[in-house]
Design an enzyme around this catalytic site. Structure first.
Site, mmCIF file in Angstrom:
data_model
loop_
_atom_site.group_PDB
_atom_site.id
_atom_site.type_symbol
_atom_site.label_atom_id
_atom_site.label_comp_id
_atom_site.label_asym_id
_atom_site.label_seq_id
_atom_site.Cartn_x
_atom_site.Cartn_y
_atom_site.Cartn_z
ATOM 1 N N HIS A 1 64.223 19.172 134.569
ATOM 2 C CA HIS A 1 65.033 20.350 134.261
ATOM 3 C C HIS A 1 66.046 20.488 135.396
ATOM 4 O O HIS A 1 65.702 20.942 136.483
ATOM 5 C CB HIS A 1 64.162 21.609 134.196
ATOM 6 C CG HIS A 1 63.061 21.539 133.186
ATOM 7 N ND1 HIS A 1 63.166 22.069 131.918
ATOM 8 C CD2 HIS A 1 61.817 21.001 133.262
ATOM 9 C CE1 HIS A 1 62.033 21.861 131.258
ATOM 10 N NE2 HIS A 1 61.200 21.211 132.062
ATOM 11 N N HIS B 1 55.524 20.256 124.696
ATOM 12 C CA HIS B 1 54.803 21.062 125.687
ATOM 13 C C HIS B 1 53.722 21.799 124.921
ATOM 14 O O HIS B 1 54.016 22.589 124.021
ATOM 15 C CB HIS B 1 55.769 22.046 126.358
ATOM 16 C CG HIS B 1 55.108 22.958 127.351
ATOM 17 N ND1 HIS B 1 55.598 23.137 128.625
ATOM 18 C CD2 HIS B 1 54.011 23.762 127.277
ATOM 19 C CE1 HIS B 1 54.828 23.992 129.283
ATOM 20 N NE2 HIS B 1 53.861 24.386 128.471
ATOM 21 N N ASP C 1 58.461 16.570 135.745
ATOM 22 C CA ASP C 1 58.740 17.925 135.247
ATOM 23 C C ASP C 1 59.486 18.722 136.318
ATOM 24 O O ASP C 1 59.242 19.919 136.507
ATOM 25 C CB ASP C 1 57.459 18.636 134.814
ATOM 26 C CG ASP C 1 57.735 19.911 134.005
ATOM 27 O OD1 ASP C 1 58.863 20.076 133.518
ATOM 28 O OD2 ASP C 1 56.821 20.748 133.874
ATOM 29 N N HIS D 1 63.360 26.378 141.199
ATOM 30 C CA HIS D 1 63.740 27.787 141.253
ATOM 31 C C HIS D 1 64.136 28.095 142.685
ATOM 32 O O HIS D 1 63.771 27.355 143.611
ATOM 33 C CB HIS D 1 62.569 28.681 140.834
ATOM 34 C CG HIS D 1 62.081 28.439 139.442
ATOM 35 N ND1 HIS D 1 62.735 28.915 138.332
ATOM 36 C CD2 HIS D 1 61.005 27.750 138.969
ATOM 37 C CE1 HIS D 1 62.081 28.540 137.239
ATOM 38 N NE2 HIS D 1 61.023 27.839 137.603
#
Length: 445
Positions: free
Chosen positions: A62, A178, A310, A314
């Site tokens: 991501h 997922h 994965d 953040h």
């Protein structure tokens, strides 16, 4: 571009280690031989004592662009990936806006073509109401379909059984999922909220996002795949019980149902919450030592096919919130391969197996063209590793935009010294080539 000769490396490919020279001409591995005569114009890299492996292919990241670029972007995270020996990535659709139309998907490819240091593809995101658009996805140009059967963002939770069956029945592309059962998680969260209020301890995370929630969802997805004949890939296994759902008695290329494990589920278990706190808060949750051990067993006996990251950064400020407010996910692409090589030093896995699970198998699973191997005629996506050059992860050498890592303070016994992408030396002992960019991955389908 010219040519490059890598001299005297120990090449690791298809379960073997052998000392050879390697000639890169333009984008391609031209020759692998015992003693290559160096062309007059060639660049020479002396690699005695180093391992040469295919560039790793990370099938789940991501990178947060577009829309969430305060956390990360394709340029920063692909740069970190190059430093970590990852030369190709497949990115997920839950950006802002979500990649749930063909136009929005192509917007991401356009960004990557300008900014990505490594090779790239993106998954198309399925929803409860975009089947017609999903079926327009070009299997030769797009990695696959991503479905959130739990823990979605926006409207990406696919929870309509009829829609799910239609998707599974309608496409031959790899459907990556997922798997966590939302209702089970909601019930568990309410129990924790009733007991602790807003100050739920982080140690409750694997209890809230339980093994039962994972198994309930993944077993249903596998049952549906068997019913419809769909090509299913289950992301980030985290439990012992789920590993029993997969087989190892046929070659990967013949499997219709495959599985992935992530670096954090191999490295951490629930005992680590006391020290690491929300910095190891992921969905699915890091679970017990028993689960961790079962994941290792399934990885080594080939029920689990791929190791991925994965990677989901953040900001530090976001992750420092209490349990209920801290988002799940963390950055890993710079440190995943070094972490797995530390396990090699510990005797837990062989380096040949690491290469199989991080390089060869993603290429097989997604039918990627001419990548994932050290072979003549393949793209020169290559990584040189110094197995004796130690380094410690500190804030000063973390390359993620978020500037933190769950591995901060960890000493790795190995260093990635050089990373080639399509024959270009992108990373050289801490120095980046800012001029060359990666290419769009294509697929043999």
């Amino acid at each position: 571009m010219g040519c490059t000769v890598i001299k005297g490396a120990s090449i690791i490919n298809e379960g073997k280690i052998f000392k050879r020279d390697l000639l890169i001409e333009n984008e391609i591995i031209k020759t692998i031989a015992k003693d290559i005569k160096v062309p007059r114009s060639a660049t020479v890299i002396k690699a005695k004592g180093k391992f040469l492996i295919p560039g790793a292919i990370d099938d789940q990241v991501h990178f947060r662009e577009p829309g969430l670029t305060h956390k990360a972007n394709i340029a920063t995270e692909s740069k970190a990936a190059a430093a970590g020996g990852i030369t190709s990535f497949i990115e997920m659709p839950n950006t802002v806006p979500q990649a749930t139309t063909q136009d929005l998907l192509e917007d991401k490819f356009t960004i990557a073509s300008k900014d990505s240091y490594v090779n790239y593809s993106f998954m198309f995101g399925g929803t409860n109401d975009n089947l017609e658009e999903l079926l327009k996805t070009d299997p030769k140009k797009v990695a696959g379909i991503k479905l959130f059967l739990g823990s979605s963002t926006g409207n990406m939770l696919v929870d309509n059984p009829e829609v799910l069956e239609k998707i599974f029945s309608s496409t031959d592309m790899v459907i990556s999922v997922h798997c966590e059962d939302e209702q089970t998680i909601k019930d568990n969260f309410q129990k924790a909220l009733d007991q602790y209020g807003e100050e739920i301890p982080i140690a409750q995370h694997p209890i809230i996002r339980s093994a039962e929630a994972c198994y309930l969802s993944s077993s249903k997805a596998i049952e549906l795949a068997k019913k419809t004949g769909a090509r299913l890939h289950v992301f980030h296994l985290s439990t012992a019980i789920e590993t029993e759902l997969f087989r190892n008695d046929i070659p990967l290329k013949d499997k219709k149902i495959t599985a992935e494990v992530c670096v954090h589920h191999l490295n951490f278990n629930s005992d680590d919450y006391a020290k690491k706190g929300t910095f190891i808060k992921w969905n699915p949750a890091v679970k017990t030592k028993n689960d961790q051990g079962a994941l290792w067993k399934a990885l080594l006996d080939d029920r689990i096919d791929v190791i991925a990251t994965d990677h989901a950064p953040h900001t530090l400020e976001e992750k420092q919130n209490n349990y209920t407010k801290a988002p799940s996910g963390g950055p890993l692409v710079q440190h995943a391969l070094p972490a797995m090589l530390n396990f090699v030093d510990q005797g837990k896995i062989t380096i040949e197996k690491v290469v199989e699970k991080m390089c060869h198998n993603p290429a097989i699973l997604f039918e990627i063209e001419k990548r994932g191997y050290v072979k003549e005629g393949y793209y020169a996506d290559l990584v040189l590793i110094d197995p004796e050059k130690k380094w410690t992860v500190t804030k000063d050498n973390i390359l993620y935009k978020c500037r933190w890592s769950p591995f901060e303070g960890t000493t790795f016994n190995n260093s990635i010294t050089h990373t080639f992408v399509n024959g270009n030396l992108i990373y050289d002992n801490g120095v980046f080539n800012e001029e060359n960019k990666g290419k769009r991955i294509t697929f043999n389908r």
